[in-house]
Design a protein around this motif. Structure first.
Motif, PDB file in Angstrom:
ATOM      1  N   CYS A  29       0.825  -1.213   0.000  1.00  0.00           N
ATOM      2  CA  CYS A  29       0.000   0.000   0.000  1.00  0.00           C
ATOM      3  C   CYS A  29       0.856   1.260   0.000  1.00  0.00           C
ATOM      4  O   CYS A  29       0.447   2.289  -0.523  1.00  0.00           O
ATOM      5  CB  CYS A  29      -0.937   0.010   1.205  1.00  0.00           C
ATOM      6  N   LEU A  30       2.033   1.188   0.581  1.00  0.00           N
ATOM      7  CA  LEU A  30       2.948   2.330   0.520  1.00  0.00           C
ATOM      8  C   LEU A  30       3.484   2.529  -0.889  1.00  0.00           C
ATOM      9  O   LEU A  30       3.632   3.655  -1.360  1.00  0.00           O
ATOM     10  CB  LEU A  30       4.118   2.126   1.490  1.00  0.00           C
ATOM     11  N   LEU A  31       3.758   1.429  -1.575  1.00  0.00           N
ATOM     12  CA  LEU A  31       4.315   1.521  -2.928  1.00  0.00           C
ATOM     13  C   LEU A  31       3.250   1.828  -3.969  1.00  0.00           C
ATOM     14  O   LEU A  31       3.490   2.579  -4.908  1.00  0.00           O
ATOM     15  CB  LEU A  31       5.029   0.215  -3.273  1.00  0.00           C
ATOM     16  N   TRP A  32       2.075   1.222  -3.847  1.00  0.00           N
ATOM     17  CA  TRP A  32       0.982   1.407  -4.801  1.00  0.00           C
ATOM     18  C   TRP A  32      -0.270   1.822  -4.032  1.00  0.00           C
ATOM     19  O   TRP A  32      -1.110   0.982  -3.701  1.00  0.00           O
ATOM     20  CB  TRP A  32       0.717   0.109  -5.563  1.00  0.00           C
ATOM     21  N   PRO A  33      -0.430   3.124  -3.740  1.00  0.00           N
ATOM     22  CA  PRO A  33      -1.540   3.566  -2.878  1.00  0.00           C
ATOM     23  C   PRO A  33      -2.910   3.573  -3.546  1.00  0.00           C
ATOM     24  O   PRO A  33      -3.915   3.656  -2.868  1.00  0.00           O
ATOM     25  CB  PRO A  33      -1.136   4.977  -2.482  1.00  0.00           C
ATOM     26  N   TYR A  34      -2.978   3.474  -4.858  1.00  0.00           N
ATOM     27  CA  TYR A  34      -4.267   3.557  -5.547  1.00  0.00           C
ATOM     28  C   TYR A  34      -4.621   2.250  -6.237  1.00  0.00           C
ATOM     29  O   TYR A  34      -3.750   1.486  -6.622  1.00  0.00           O
ATOM     30  CB  TYR A  34      -4.250   4.672  -6.597  1.00  0.00           C
ATOM     31  N   LYS A  35      -5.920   2.027  -6.398  1.00  0.00           N
ATOM     32  CA  LYS A  35      -6.420   0.890  -7.168  1.00  0.00           C
ATOM     33  C   LYS A  35      -7.446   1.438  -8.149  1.00  0.00           C
ATOM     34  O   LYS A  35      -7.908   2.574  -8.009  1.00  0.00           O
ATOM     35  CB  LYS A  35      -7.051  -0.166  -6.270  1.00  0.00           C
ATOM     36  N   SER A  36      -7.797   0.660  -9.146  1.00  0.00           N
ATOM     37  CA  SER A  36      -8.787   1.144 -10.098  1.00  0.00           C
ATOM     38  C   SER A  36     -10.150   1.210  -9.418  1.00  0.00           C
ATOM     39  O   SER A  36     -10.484   0.403  -8.555  1.00  0.00           O
ATOM     40  CB  SER A  36      -8.842   0.253 -11.334  1.00  0.00           C
ATOM     41  N   CYS A  37     -10.915   2.180  -9.818  1.00  0.00           N
ATOM     42  CA  CYS A  37     -12.227   2.430  -9.220  1.00  0.00           C
ATOM     43  C   CYS A  37     -13.164   1.264  -9.540  1.00  0.00           C
ATOM     44  O   CYS A  37     -13.319   0.899 -10.709  1.00  0.00           O
ATOM     45  CB  CYS A  37     -12.787   3.735  -9.759  1.00  0.00           C
ATOM     46  N   PRO A  38     -13.800   0.673  -8.522  1.00  0.00           N
ATOM     47  CA  PRO A  38     -14.704  -0.438  -8.802  1.00  0.00           C
ATOM     48  C   PRO A  38     -16.001  -0.004  -9.475  1.00  0.00           C
ATOM     49  O   PRO A  38     -16.646  -0.810 -10.143  1.00  0.00           O
ATOM     50  CB  PRO A  38     -14.978  -1.038  -7.422  1.00  0.00           C
ATOM     51  N   ALA A  39     -16.381   1.251  -9.337  1.00  0.00           N
ATOM     52  CA  ALA A  39     -17.637   1.713  -9.929  1.00  0.00           C
ATOM     53  C   ALA A  39     -17.526   1.870 -11.441  1.00  0.00           C
ATOM     54  O   ALA A  39     -18.429   1.501 -12.184  1.00  0.00           O
ATOM     55  CB  ALA A  39     -18.061   3.028  -9.299  1.00  0.00           C
ATOM     56  N   CYS A  40     -16.399   2.430 -11.905  1.00  0.00           N
ATOM     57  CA  CYS A  40     -16.237   2.675 -13.346  1.00  0.00           C
ATOM     58  C   CYS A  40     -15.195   1.754 -13.972  1.00  0.00           C
ATOM     59  O   CYS A  40     -14.896   1.873 -15.155  1.00  0.00           O
ATOM     60  CB  CYS A  40     -15.863   4.122 -13.589  1.00  0.00           C
ATOM     61  N   LYS A  41     -14.610   0.873 -13.174  1.00  0.00           N
ATOM     62  CA  LYS A  41     -13.582  -0.078 -13.625  1.00  0.00           C
ATOM     63  C   LYS A  41     -12.350   0.621 -14.208  1.00  0.00           C
ATOM     64  O   LYS A  41     -11.739   0.146 -15.152  1.00  0.00           O
ATOM     65  CB  LYS A  41     -14.170  -1.071 -14.619  1.00  0.00           C
ATOM     66  N   GLY A  42     -12.028   1.804 -13.650  1.00  0.00           N
ATOM     67  CA  GLY A  42     -10.813   2.509 -14.032  1.00  0.00           C
ATOM     68  C   GLY A  42     -10.939   3.418 -15.236  1.00  0.00           C
ATOM     69  O   GLY A  42      -9.965   4.036 -15.640  1.00  0.00           O
TER      70      GLY A  42
END
Length: 70
Positions: A21-34
């Motif tokens: 989580c420190l290295l990659w703090p973001y994930k693709s949005c589950p609502a719009c799938k990125g």
């Protein structure tokens, strides 16, 4: 003795997750799938995704625990 090993294993997995989580703090949005956009309620046009505000990314839960917010 096995509960000590289980606790160490859970601690190691949690540590690896928080490090990721420190290295990659973001994930693709589950609502719009990125994509950053969603269909309008009528379904004809597109609009910005309200969850990620059009960026296509949201902060991971572990990063929020560490104190980073958008």
């Amino acid at each position: 003795m096995s509960s000590v090993y289980a606790a160490l294993l859970v601690g190691a997995i949690l540590g690896i997750y928080l490090l990721s989580c420190l290295l990659w703090p973001y994930k693709s949005c589950p609502a719009c799938k990125g994509t950053g956009r969603r269909r309008s309620p009528v379904g004809i046009s597109w609009r910005k995704c309200p969850r990620c505000k059009g960026s296509g990314e949201v902060v991971r839960v572990g990063r929020r625990v560490l104190g980073r917010r958008r």
